[in-house]
Design a protein around this motif. Structure first.
Motif, PDB file in Angstrom:
ATOM      1  N   ARG B 316      -9.864  33.361  31.140  1.00  0.00           N
ATOM      2  CA  ARG B 316     -10.196  32.625  29.930  1.00  0.00           C
ATOM      3  C   ARG B 316     -11.123  33.469  29.071  1.00  0.00           C
ATOM      4  NH1 ARG B 316     -11.193  29.610  25.921  1.00  0.00           N
ATOM      5  NH2 ARG B 316     -11.345  27.349  26.101  1.00  0.00           N
ATOM      6  N   ARG B 317     -10.778  33.552  27.787  1.00  0.00           N
ATOM      7  CA  ARG B 317     -11.590  34.329  26.845  1.00  0.00           C
ATOM      8  C   ARG B 317     -12.224  33.398  25.830  1.00  0.00           C
ATOM      9  NH1 ARG B 317     -10.478  39.732  26.913  1.00  0.00           N
ATOM     10  NH2 ARG B 317      -8.849  40.313  28.393  1.00  0.00           N
ATOM     11  N   GLN B 318     -13.389  33.759  25.332  1.00  0.00           N
ATOM     12  CA  GLN B 318     -13.992  32.944  24.288  1.00  0.00           C
ATOM     13  C   GLN B 318     -14.960  33.755  23.439  1.00  0.00           C
ATOM     14  OE1 GLN B 318     -14.202  28.686  24.225  1.00  0.00           O
ATOM     15  NE2 GLN B 318     -16.265  28.934  24.976  1.00  0.00           N
ATOM     16  N   PHE B 319     -14.764  33.734  22.165  1.00  0.00           N
ATOM     17  CA  PHE B 319     -15.554  34.441  21.149  1.00  0.00           C
ATOM     18  C   PHE B 319     -15.361  35.952  21.284  1.00  0.00           C
ATOM     19  CE2 PHE B 319     -18.447  30.623  21.515  1.00  0.00           C
ATOM     20  CZ  PHE B 319     -18.120  30.096  20.294  1.00  0.00           C
ATOM     21  N   ALA B 320     -15.247  36.576  20.149  1.00  0.00           N
ATOM     22  CA  ALA B 320     -15.294  38.033  20.129  1.00  0.00           C
ATOM     23  C   ALA B 320     -16.738  38.438  20.352  1.00  0.00           C
ATOM     24  CB  ALA B 320     -14.810  38.548  18.779  1.00  0.00           C
ATOM     25  N   GLU B 327     -11.111  38.426  22.150  1.00  0.00           N
ATOM     26  CA  GLU B 327     -12.172  37.565  22.652  1.00  0.00           C
ATOM     27  C   GLU B 327     -12.588  38.056  24.041  1.00  0.00           C
ATOM     28  OE1 GLU B 327     -12.186  33.216  21.092  1.00  0.00           O
ATOM     29  OE2 GLU B 327     -10.135  33.631  21.689  1.00  0.00           O
TER      30      GLU B 327
END
Lengths: 648, 648
Positions: B316-320, B327
């Protein structure tokens, strides 16, 4: 087990409840009466299957809508109550009852209704508000996607403008962009407010909100819309959460909620807010009411838990201790007091902090001319109070359940639903860690105007470097750093030797000092990282716990101030004395919990740290004789306590 | 996000799993295979109603009994495996799967079967073991009562000997004495081991255990027995917990499990253990295996949670953050590492501590001539490890659920069942706080023989006064107190300036010093209270958190020693290097978590405290590249992970 010679104040329970109920006492009582009327749902929920439970929750929500409990925040001309403050008070109070009901109310009236009210213009108000306030039109708030939660700017759903037909085409490009965990979506919503990238001529104008029909009058899904049930969840199983995919669904141009931006028939994009980042944050600003509501509901759910646990500990005995012939009440054990009373004190503290926040929300929301910095201060306070209030709920309910042993494990005694239902509060309506980062960013940038212009990556870069000089130069921080330098070497003892441990000024000074010092420390660390040429994202990652700690320190200070300020408004007397005990306990518990930090920073001698621990024990013993009154004053109706204890 | 220039060790996952699996690798693998075979139950449990779920759990338990997974600890002559260590390893491993199955296995084979094995004599073994090992005779363990939990000596159920008929009359005098929360009682148990006050001629001989039939072959309740279903619970709803009332139920004289005490036909009471208190504690000693099992199961449930959370954070990725176009993975955030990695390290630490405990249990249980102090050391270690292992489970599962956000809230992803089912672990098989008091009492009395002679009230008095002199004079404590006096004034810096932060000897010294100092401090406080003429119960109440803190410090030291000792047995190489990182992180996290205490006691400078915090961040970054391998090595089969994440 009380302190020798000390006489605890004689609490006037009814009067203390009036203090807690505050300006919206009548609204709160009306909602409590409504909850008592529907108290049977708490039992039904234990045995109904998911489908039947959802149906019952829907019925109760519609009854409450009819009774006027749920529309207090909408304009009177559409059948609402025209009073935001009243609506928050009503919603918070729902936190004492079945939390699926509360959540479904929040989805329908707070999120779906709130988005149409705040992001839409008169055409949308005329079209929807009447029906949604009455519950004739049920809707959902389709923001979160499977792959995009807190980072709303990265949402994948598209709303492409088709100039030929004057329509928006709503589309889900991939599974990461499907709408997920959407309350009301699996069954009951006929429409959704969908957040999507507004695309014109292949160019994205950023995230905007659209009203998109999901189902026909019979509840059948409309063409191009696919909905899947999220299935069973840890809690809140009376709410039908679902996933939504859109396959090139066409909606008219007027589906865009156009209060802050619009698209003309010919595809011209326009907005009164020129700055794109600012426009985005203004749109998100509509989330603030949801955060205020969830935090308040969490605090109220905590009241139920602490009430049950204290009352259980006043009837359950275990082991002979002071008397060989009678077993001791659980609440007469020092450890039991230590486990419960600081949580009781924090429940009171957060209640008053929430009262301040709700009043801020009422004032800002009722004033179309409220200044930007006032709005941002509100958003920050809402984010922080939501984080602390919901973590408090999780911690309190869990500790109370354990303090009731096997009895606490039985669903009949409410801890089951309380903990399962509130658990998601810490991560929905904004993940708590992300919310505290939001608070920290606001503090670090001092609400600088540059803030609005930045996307997340830019924000991180900004926080991590460009603005550090500004931050350091912020007058109070600058002064503070000087003061720290002056005071630190060897000043350890002198600083606090004179202040009384129970002096609220001492408590406030400690919390303010920690906040400012942590903030300045974060700023320096970020700057140093940038100076060393590190990637700003990596700099941020390394300081992240420090950033979040600073935000937490800030909010804890706000909470203490709210409690102290409230007490200052009261006349002297036993109730004020009782609240002072709780306030002291709250403040000293905060200091004790982070005493290592103050010691590390030369603000607390080891002797004084130990004295604080001893004082907490003493305060617990002073509170013991009035603990029952203090939980009674929280106003949890006996019908909602469901304490199946010794007496079956 | 790793430390510059540092190369993380290349973990050999299979070899590391072998290290974790230890001497019973084959048993563990067999049980894991069995769990994988029944993995479908994890999904079924989400949709079955309570009655059907209980039925399915029963079926799986009986299948496992048939496969020989559940009888490993019973003597071979009755169809068992004759290997306690293997039986613990098997049971622990059940902690990876459906926990209702594990609990029902524990009730049937550990508690019911264990009581008959350990408290009964050959006549009982011959009568019951065959049938109960095979699952033909299902039973329950009727100890806890609604009004009497941890204080077993105060049980209200009576077993009056009727000399005219040579029978015992089992009776429930009031509702506080009804048996409560009894697993297997609501539906499936045909017999119970009932703990009751043995009364002869109106005199109680204390609590003894009796085999009492509950139901006939068709499952109908027998005359005089009333059973009520406890209804829905927070978790473990595949287990049928019930309440039992006995209305003058007559059982033959041989129903008394008479290994330690017997009643002759004419009503003569006899026991090989003359001392009544010691007899009682010997009887309770049979609980030790249950505590070892529950602690182990909690640690294994934690493995599932931490595995799911780490794997989620790796997709899971979140925000650059570091890169404007991609992200960031959740696991690359410092805060996320801070939340998960110390829990991963503690999972490893507790696993190895549990291995030592299980080996102790195997050794002591297999040796009928084991010395009393060896048994008591085992009981203390079992109590302490159970407390820390089950709290660890609650904390880890909760943190992991929150770290997975909305996805973590869906029941499909296992956190629901994991947290709900394990929640009661902290309070059943001995409430954790009471267990830690037991540990502390053992330490304070230095296993003095007087210990056995005391009921709870006497014990408190004893702890609170009489024995304090003895305690203070205990050689090591005495020496320690001298050393403290020598070192304290101004010795702050010198003490630890030379030790490396990553030196296990430094970690061990810190934990040992805290333990001894807290113990001595508690003893002094108790003595002072008595000298001041306070009621011993009140003295105890005031020191209770300190008492429990000392016990916790003791167990944390045992856990660290187990981890350090295990690593010392391994050959140098990448796996050892990886375990050293985890061990350092565990030790420094313990020290950081209680650093205020060491600072307050002059054992930690503020500079060093800050250095420890920084070192933990560095260790997290070193662990980041191998986190996936480290959770894989925990050996949670993918079929049991149920991670419905992005890929649905």
């Amino acid at each position: 087990m009380t302190n020798q010679g000390y006489q605890s104040p004689q609490v006037d329970v009814a009067a203390l409840t009036r203090v807690l109920d505050g300006p919206y006492a009548e609204v709160r009582q009306t909602v409590r009466d409504g909850l008592v009327k529907h108290a049977g749902l708490l039992d039904e929920a234990l045995e109904l299957d998911r489908a039947a439970y959802r149906q019952r929750v829907l019925e109760v929500v519609l009854e409450m809508a009819e009774a006027g409990h749920t529309g207090l925040g909408f304009p009177k001309e559409y059948g609402g109550g025209g009073d935001i403050g009243a609506s928050i008070a009503a919603f918070e109070t729902l936190g004492l009852g079945d939390l699926s009901v509360m959540t479904k109310v929040g989805v329908q009236f707070g999120l779906f209704g709130g988005a149409i009210l705040h992001l839409g213009s008169k055409v949308h108000h005329d079209a929807y508000l009447d029906d949604l306030i009455s519950g004739r039109l049920l809707g959902c708030f389709a923001m979160t996607e499977t792959g995009h939660g807190s980072n709303v700017q990265a949402l994948g759903t598209e709303a492409r403008y088709d100039v030929k037909t004057g329509e928006f085409v709503i589309h889900t490009p991939d599974d990461a962009a499907r709408k997920d965990y959407i309350g009301n979506a699996a069954l009951h919503a006929r429409a959704a407010v969908v957040f999507a990238q507004l695309v014109i001529d292949g160019e994205s104008e950023g995230v905007h909100a659209f009203v998109v029909p999901l189902r026909d009058e019979e509840g059948a899904t409309l063409p191009g819309v696919r909905i899947e049930d999220c299935g069973p969840k840890i809690g809140l199983n009376g709410v039908d959460n679902g996933r939504i995919w859109f396959d090139n669904v066409r909606v008219p141009r007027t589906a865009l909620l156009n209060r802050y931006a619009d698209v003309s028939e010919t595809g011209e994009y326009s907005s009164a807010i020129e700055n794109r980042g600012r426009r985005f944050f203004t749109t998100l600003g509509t989330l603030v009411q949801g955060r205020v509501s969830v935090g308040g509901a969490g605090i109220n759910a905590s009241k139920v838990a602490i009430t049950i646990a204290v009352k259980y500990a006043l009837q359950r005995r275990q082991f002979a201790a002071t008397d060989p012939d009678t077993e001791e009440l659980l609440l007469d054990y020092g450890m039991h007091q230590r486990r419960l009373f600081p949580l009781l004190a924090r429940t009171y503290a957060l209640h008053f902090a929430q009262e301040v926040l709700a009043a801020d929300l009422h004032r800002v929301s009722s004033n179309p001319d409220a200044a930007d910095d006032e709005r941002r201060a509100l958003e920050s306070r809402a984010a922080g109070t939501k984080a602390l209030g919901t973590w408090h709920a999780s911690e309190t309910i869990q500790e109370c359940r354990e303090a009731c042993g096997g009895a606490g494990y039985l669903s009949a005694n409410r801890f089951d639903a309380l903990r399962a239902d509130t658990d998601v509060f810490t991560t929905f309506e904004g993940d708590n860690h992300v919310l505290l980062q939001l608070v920290a960013k606001g503090l670090l940038t001092d609400y600088s105007s540059e803030f609005e212009d930045l996307d997340q990556f830019g924000m991180m870069r900004f926080v991590a470097g460009v603005a550090v000089e500004t931050v350091i130069e912020r007058t109070n921080v600058h002064k503070l750093l000087e003061r720290i330098r002056d005071v630190l070497p060897g000043g350890d003892d002198a600083w606090d030797a004179d202040a009384g441990l129970l002096d609220p000024d001492y408590h406030l000074m400690m919390l303010r000092w920690r906040e400012e010092h942590m903030l300045a420390g974060v700023a320096r660390r970020l700057k140093r990282g940038m100076d060393d040429g590190m990637n700003p994202g990596e700099v941020f990652s390394r300081c992240q716990d420090h950033v979040i700690g600073a935000a937490r320190a800030h909010v804890e200070r706000l909470v203490l101030e709210a409690f102290v300020d409230k007490i200052a408004t009261l006349e002297d007397g036993p109730n004020k004395a009782a609240l002072n005990l709780l306030c002291d306990l709250y403040a000293l518990s905060v200091i004790e919990g982070d005493r290592a930090w103050w010691m590390e920073h030369g603000r607390l001698t080891t002797q004084r740290a130990k004295a604080i621990t001893a004082e907490i024990g003493s305060l617990c013993r002073k509170l013991r004789p009035i603990a029952d009154d203090l939980v009674d004053a929280l106003g949890v109706p006996p019908e909602l306590r469901r304490t199946e204890m010794l007496d079956g």
